[in-house]
Write a protein that holds these residues in place. Structure first.
Motif, PDB file in Angstrom:
ATOM      1  N   UNK A 694       0.837  -1.215   0.000  1.00 26.57           N
ATOM      2  CA  UNK A 694       0.000   0.000   0.000  1.00 26.57           C
ATOM      3  C   UNK A 694       0.863   1.253   0.000  1.00 26.57           C
ATOM      4  N   UNK A 695       1.849   1.246   0.844  1.00 26.88           N
ATOM      5  CA  UNK A 695       2.713   2.430   0.915  1.00 26.88           C
ATOM      6  C   UNK A 695       3.371   2.702  -0.435  1.00 26.88           C
ATOM      7  N   UNK A 696       3.793   1.654  -1.093  1.00 26.29           N
ATOM      8  CA  UNK A 696       4.476   1.820  -2.376  1.00 26.29           C
ATOM      9  C   UNK A 696       3.532   2.410  -3.426  1.00 26.29           C
ATOM     10  N   UNK A 697       2.362   1.807  -3.593  1.00 27.24           N
ATOM     11  CA  UNK A 697       1.470   2.257  -4.670  1.00 27.24           C
ATOM     12  C   UNK A 697       0.854   3.613  -4.365  1.00 27.24           C
ATOM     13  N   UNK A 698       0.643   3.920  -3.064  1.00 25.57           N
ATOM     14  CA  UNK A 698       0.134   5.250  -2.736  1.00 25.57           C
ATOM     15  C   UNK A 698       1.195   6.297  -3.043  1.00 25.57           C
ATOM     16  N   UNK A 699       2.449   5.958  -2.728  1.00 26.88           N
ATOM     17  CA  UNK A 699       3.546   6.890  -2.998  1.00 26.88           C
ATOM     18  C   UNK A 699       3.724   7.104  -4.497  1.00 26.88           C
ATOM     19  N   UNK A 700       3.531   6.042  -5.273  1.00 25.12           N
ATOM     20  CA  UNK A 700       3.719   6.142  -6.716  1.00 25.12           C
ATOM     21  C   UNK A 700       2.474   6.651  -7.435  1.00 25.12           C
ATOM     22  N   UNK A 701       1.482   7.081  -6.645  1.00 31.83           N
ATOM     23  CA  UNK A 701       0.293   7.751  -7.199  1.00 31.83           C
ATOM     24  C   UNK A 701      -0.501   6.852  -8.145  1.00 31.83           C
ATOM     25  N   UNK A 702      -0.762   5.627  -7.704  1.00 32.27           N
ATOM     26  CA  UNK A 702      -1.576   4.704  -8.493  1.00 32.27           C
ATOM     27  C   UNK A 702      -2.971   5.255  -8.729  1.00 32.27           C
TER      28      UNK A 702
END
Length: 1218
Positions: A694-702
């Protein structure tokens, strides 16, 4: 014999011998003295002596009482008749007008044609043509009979002669004999039938026979020859042969005509004859009727049909058992009740014995019949007792006919689907046999075997253990990981693995080791390969390459990925050279080397798509996310070192659609990239349970990437995006980011409207509710809801709308929280939203659902169900007759009624009663409304409240009680089956508006408000706090506009939605309803229930400040309504305008809020009529709904007609400007 007679005979014999000798001598002398030249001695010796006997003498010899003498004379006469001179004379006599002479000639021809050697000579002399010509002439029946008999002898078993005779017009002549003679049986008809039968077995004559309607003539003759089995079987044989030559469509028409001639009744009588040949051809004719689906119901009514067939099913025979088995199979297909006849006829043991036949076709049709029987309720116990399972298991798994193996596997599957059979099956070698089939080289057999394994493994620990002992996990994993297997097999293998770990949690870590980790390693490597192929360049990799090590090795904390950046929404139009895909660490060389082959770009993409699909199947169930077993590691711990690479790989899958590769992006490749994005998103969503993901995809603006895809024209991906959006907010995505996304709401509304897919609206409403509903209350337990506790885990539930959707591959079930028992009559409804399998009914607390085993409501003894897709009713395996109801289609409303007075359950479809389905219901049990459905199905419950009224409620039926007093209400409309809920943090506003004042009156007096015409345009967003000293007073009644005036004034609504409210709250919290323009700009209506007053507010305050809206705003509204004076009171910070209006809101009322694009003002509606006055706003930002502390409610953004009629004409979701 006296002495005198004996001496007389001896004298006559001697005399004849002497005369014969003299005649021979005279003949030799005459020919020797012949002036034309005598016969040479050699020639004379070649002439048979009998040729010198005159016909008169031969005739005399025929009258001899000595048998040998007669035979010799006859042979001499026949041989002489076949000589050219004499045969021409005989054939000329056949064509003469003298009947006596003609009769004698025909008799001679008849005798001559009985010898095979003679037939050739006769045919060469054109005897067939002469006989047919003679038949065409007018001559007595006796002569015709003789001629037809001669023809029969000549053409017997010789297709060429038959064709010659037919070419001379024989068929027409015979048909005239059989049609035009008196309706009585005769020798002529006998011989005519014989000849026609010969012609009917000749393929090349079928067309001529058809043209002359021979098949109907034979049907007439079957009736005429009743009581003569030898003739009837010829007629039946001819009919069957001709039917076999017709096309299916034409044969069906002919059979319909034959049925009108009562042919089935005649054939039924023939079945009871003692002549086995006649019975056999009757069986063949019945087979033609049944396989062509003609008059099947009438054939099923033939008394004792199964008993008649039974003796003819012999393992030593071939053709007839095939025909009988196929006939019985087809009869079962068309008539469910015929199964009972099979059981009573005691034919099943013989059918099972046929499985041991050496003839594969007999085996095939035995299995086909047993396959049908095994689907019938109540048949399993007897079939297993008769040794069906032993017979199946003893059959070789390498038989030549693939369909035989497929039938065997499917029978296994049906037996496994019955819980009552599990104990018996556990004692067999079924698991071992299934693994043999899975190891087959045929993909169809593999698929079928894996499908059965999925069902049986999910319900039996013993069989699961046996499968594991036979290396099941490793075999299935190999099928999944090896791309050489078919796509369907790889996906099924993953489902089978899930079924195994569902029943045995101890296998979960083993699955992580042998399936999940290698699967994600394969995914990461395939993504890199696909990127290389798509871009034609080397994929960006980490500068820090590390070895993955063995899957069993101890995991180390992974290093941070190198500068990973996903493509953002700001570079959507960039070319591939401008894209920076997320780098993936190159630490899976062992997996990559296995896939580095010379493949096309399309092949790379297709393989990747299937791998993602498989992983999504494995992860979607959530089984592998359960807490660790024993000392073994959890999923997050074991996979921790791969999480960043998995995230990057799946994010890259979503970016594939944006890659415009140098090669021509043909449609197949474009579709493949869309499928990768689709399954990549599905797989990524299953991993939202992992915080690191979750942290990754939220950071990458999915989120922004998905929103940018909404207008891509890819409906499949768009649908999946809508399914994903609620999960973002439910797993902690910032509500503020959603609100601040430019034009988000109009874009979403436009796309969901253009999809024309009813199943998407609940997800859209859920997302909007999560983004716009700032309440903290929940639906109380006393209210009828869809129970999360007693429903299967993979179904999506929508608490407020009572929608239910299943987007998984498993058979999901959902149960209501409230049930009924003891007495009374109750009803609920379910509107079918899709056209697949949905079982609707009632379940007790003892019902156990098994989504992997396919067990839902009605599949055990503790529940009852109706299936409108298959027109069947379900109650375990105890239903004698399971056929029930009518076919249900999309949007049909099924009403389920339980009557404790009569202890019955019945159903109706769109108000049409389908009768009682079940009797003797246990009234002491509590029965709960329950629905089970296969994948990609959805629908909506209705329990009878004002928000979900019953459309077709029976007059004497009550609704299920759903609350006990007036205090219960709900304001939640979310996916309640998720384990993570939205938590709203209180945030202090950084912007405080100047202190302001507001005017008020009592509820009985006119309400005053400031005039809004003079707003300072220089104030940001047009928001200007009111100044009490400058406020003029004007009656609201003067401001209210008639409906006609509104219609004239509002030509287009920029924004409109309605909400149907549930029970109003009795707490101190007032519900708030309106629209917001950003996180600090709100126009809303607040309802003060105690004073039946609506307060309209314009606010400028941080929406996340829960205390402000629940305490400050509530206290202000209450104070405002309590006050009885005209004095001005101070505005709290953030309230810019406030207006009062007496108004009572009731449960079921429709509230609406609109933004007029002409005047740029908001106004509210109640049950289709405007209330209050417009409130101006100069904000140019897009609008979102806003509500707090609402009771249970239903949202309408245009999927249904609005109560506010003007909105139906001036507001279209598909044409919202943004």
């Amino acid at each position: 014999m006296s002495k005198v007679e004996e001496y007389g005979l001896m004298f006559m014999t001697g005399l004849m011998t002497t005369l014969l000798g003299l005649r021979i001598y005279d003949y030799i002398e005459e020919t020797h003295n012949d002036d034309a030249g005598g016969i040479s001695q050699d020639r004379l010796l070649r002439v048979p002596p009998e040729d010198f006997i005159s016909l008169e003498d031969l005739s005399s010899l025929l009258k001899s009482q000595t048998i040998n003498m007669k035979k010799s004379a006859l042979k001499i006469i026949v041989d002489r008749a076949l000589s050219g001179k004499h045969l021409r004379y005989i054939l000329d006599a056949v064509q003469s007008d003298n009947e006596s002479r003609k009769l004698k000639a025909l008799v001679v021809v008849k005798h001559l044609s009985q010898n095979d050697r003679n037939k050739t000579i006769l045919v060469n002399m054109k005897t067939l043509k002469i006989l047919v010509k003679a038949l065409k002439s007018d001559m007595p029946e006796e002569l015709q009979k003789t001629a037809v008999a001669s023809i029969y002898q000549l053409i017997l078993e010789n297709d060429n002669r038959k064709a010659k005779a037919a070419s001379y017009g024989l068929i027409e002549v015979l048909c005239s004999f059989l049609n035009n003679r008196p309706a009585r049986y005769s020798d002529l008809k006998y011989w005519s039938i014989l000849v026609l039968h010969q012609l009917c077995v000749t393929d090349k004559l079928f067309e001529q026979l058809f043209d002359n309607k021979v098949i109907f003539i034979l049907a007439d003759m079957l009736k005429l020859t009743f009581g003569t089995p030898s003739m009837q079987k010829l007629c039946l044989h001819g009919i069957v042969r001709l039917l076999g030559s017709f096309s299916d469509q034409f044969a069906e028409k002919v059979l319909q005509d034959l049925a009108k001639m009562k042919l089935i009744s005649l054939t039924s009588s023939c079945l009871r004859n003692n002549d086995s040949d006649l019975v056999s051809w009757s069986i063949f004719l019945i087979h033609e009727f049944v396989t062509r689906k003609v008059q099947v119901e009438e054939i099923c009514k033939i008394r004792g049909l199964v008993k008649i067939y039974q003796p003819y099913i012999r393992i030593t025979d071939t053709i007839l058992p095939r025909v009988i088995l196929r006939t019985l199979k087809c009869l079962c297909d068309e008539n469910v009740s015929f199964y009972r006849e099979l059981i009573r006829g005691k034919i099943i043991p013989k059918v099972i014995k046929c499985l041991k036949s050496n003839d594969e076709q007999t085996q095939y049709w035995s299995l086909a019949l047993l396959h049908n029987v095994v689907y019938q309720m109540g048949s399993h116990k007897q079939l297993l007792k008769l040794g069906l399972m032993d017979a199946l298991l003893s059959m070789p798994s390498n038989t030549a006919l693939i369909h035989i193996q497929l039938y065997i596997i499917e029978i296994y599957g049906v037996l496994c689907a019955d819980p009552e059979n599990i104990k018996f099956l556990e004692s067999t070698s079924l698991a071992e046999k299934l693994m043999q089939y899975i190891d087959s080289t045929d993909s169809e057999i593999q698929q079928s075997a894996i499908s059965v394994l999925i069902n049986i493994a999910a319900v039996s620990e013993s069989i699961t253990s046996s499968i594991v002992q036979h290396d099941g996990i490793h075999i299935l994993t190999a099928l999944f990981l090896h791309h050489g297997n078919g796509d369907a097999i790889r996906i099924l293998a993953c489902k089978a693995v899930l079924s195994l770990i569902y029943i045995d949690p101890e296998l979960r870590f083993e699955t992580l080791v042998y399936s999940i980790r290698p699967g994600f390693q394969l995914l990461i490597a395939q993504v890199e390969q696909a990127i290389k192929s798509l871009t034609g360049t080397t994929s960006p990799t980490s500068s820090n390459e590390k070895s993955s090590g063995s899957p069993q090795s101890t995991k180390q904390k992974p290093e941070s990925p190198t500068d990973a950046s996903i493509v953002s929404s700001s570079i959507m139009s960039s070319t591939v050279t401008e894209l920076m895909l997320t780098p993936i660490e190159n630490k899976f060389s062992d997996v990559k080397s296995s896939i580095e082959q010379p493949l096309s770009t399309l092949d790379h993409c297709n393989r990747l798509q299937v791998t993602i699909n498989c992983l999504e199947v494995l992860m979607n169930s959530g089984l592998l996310f359960d807490s660790k077993v024993g000392r073994e590691q959890s999923f997050e711990s074991y996979m921790d070192d791969l999480m960043d690479d998995i995230s990057a790989a799946l994010m890259n899958c979503l970016v594939f659609k944006l890659i415009d590769n140098d090669k021509k992006d043909f449609s197949d490749l474009s579709n493949a990239k869309s499928e990768i994005a689709y399954y990549g998103l599905r797989c990524l969503l299953t991993l939202f349970r992992v915080e690191k993901i979750r942290e990754f995809v939220f950071k990458e603006n999915l989120f922004s990437l998905l929103i940018s895809y909404l207008d891509s024209g890819d409906d499949k991906l768009t649908k999946q995006i809508f399914l994903a959006l609620p999960k973002f907010l439910m797993h902690g995505f910032s509500t503020v980011e959603v609100i601040n996304t430019t034009n988000l709401f109009p874009k979403l509304l436009k796309e969901v409207s253009m999809l024309h897919n009813d199943s998407i609206w609940p997800y859209f409403n859920s997302f909007i509710s999560l983004a716009s509903d700032f309440s903290c209350t929940t639906i109380p337990s006393e209210y009828v809801q869809l129970s999360l506790t007693y429903s299967s885990p993979n179904v999506d539930l929508f608490g407020s709308t009572l929608h239910v959707s299943n987007h998984s591959w498993t058979f999901e079930s959902v149960r209501a929280t409230h049930g009924v028992s003891m007495s009374g009559k109750y009803a609920y409804e379910f509107q079918v939203g899709s056209s697949g399998i949905i079982q609707i009914g009632w379940a007790s607390a003892e019902t156990e659902f098994n989504e992997y085993g396919g067990w839902g409501v009605g599949d055990d003894k503790h529940s009852y169900a109706f299936d409108g897709n298959r027109k069947r009713k379900w109650h375990g395996r105890d239903v004698d007759e399971d056929s029930y109801g009518e076919l249900c289609d999309t949007r049909d409303v099924i009403t389920s009624i339980i009557d404790f007075n009569d202890c019955t359950i019945s159903f109706s479809v769109n108000g049409k009663d389908m009768g009682i389905a079940f009797r003797e219901i246990d009234r002491n049990q509590t029965w709960y409304p329950t629905v089970s459905m296969t994948g990609e199905q959805f629908g909506q419950f209705a329990f009878g409240s004002l928000l979900d009224p019953l459309r077709y409620r029976p007059a004497d039926a009550a609704v299920i009680p759903y609350y006990e007093d007036d205090v219960f209400f709900s304001c939640e409309n979310v996916l309640i089956n998720q384990e993570i809920s939205l938590e709203t943090n209180s945030v202090q506003s950084s912007n405080e508006s100047p202190q302001s004042q507001v005017s008020f009156t009592t509820a009985s007096e006119p309400v005053y408000s400031p005039i809004l015409d003079d707003v300072d345009p220089d104030v940001e967003d047009g928001v200007q706090p009111p100044n009490s000293n400058d406020c003029s007073k004007r009656l609201i009644s003067d401001l209210q506009i008639s409906n006609q005036a509104i219609s004239d004034k509002l030509v287009q609504l920029k924004f409109y939605y309605e909400i149907q409210i549930g029970r109003t709250p009795s707490s101190h919290l007032h519900f708030q309803f309106g629209c917001l323009f950003d996180t600090e700009n709100v126009i809303c209506l607040v309802y003060e229930k105690q004073f039946n007053t609506v307060v309209y507010l314009k606010l400028l305050h941080n929406l996340m400040d829960k205390a402000y809206f629940d305490i400050v705003v509530n206290q202000f509204v209450t104070t405002l309504c309590k006050s009885k004076s005209d004095d001005y009171i101070s505005y709290p910070n953030g309230i810019l305008e406030a207006y009062l209006h007496p108004q009572t809101l009731k449960e079921g009322s429709y509230l609406g809020v609109a933004l007029d694009s002409i005047s740029n003002s908001c106004f509210f509606t109640l049950d289709g009529h405007q209330i209050g006055q417009p409130i101006h706003t100069h904000s140019t930002k897009s609008t979102l709904p806003f509500f707090r502390n609402m009771p249970r409610y239903l949202l309408n953004f245009g999927q249904y007609d609005f109560k506010f009629i003007d909105a139906n004409f001036s507001f279209s979701p598909t044409s919202i400007p943004f």
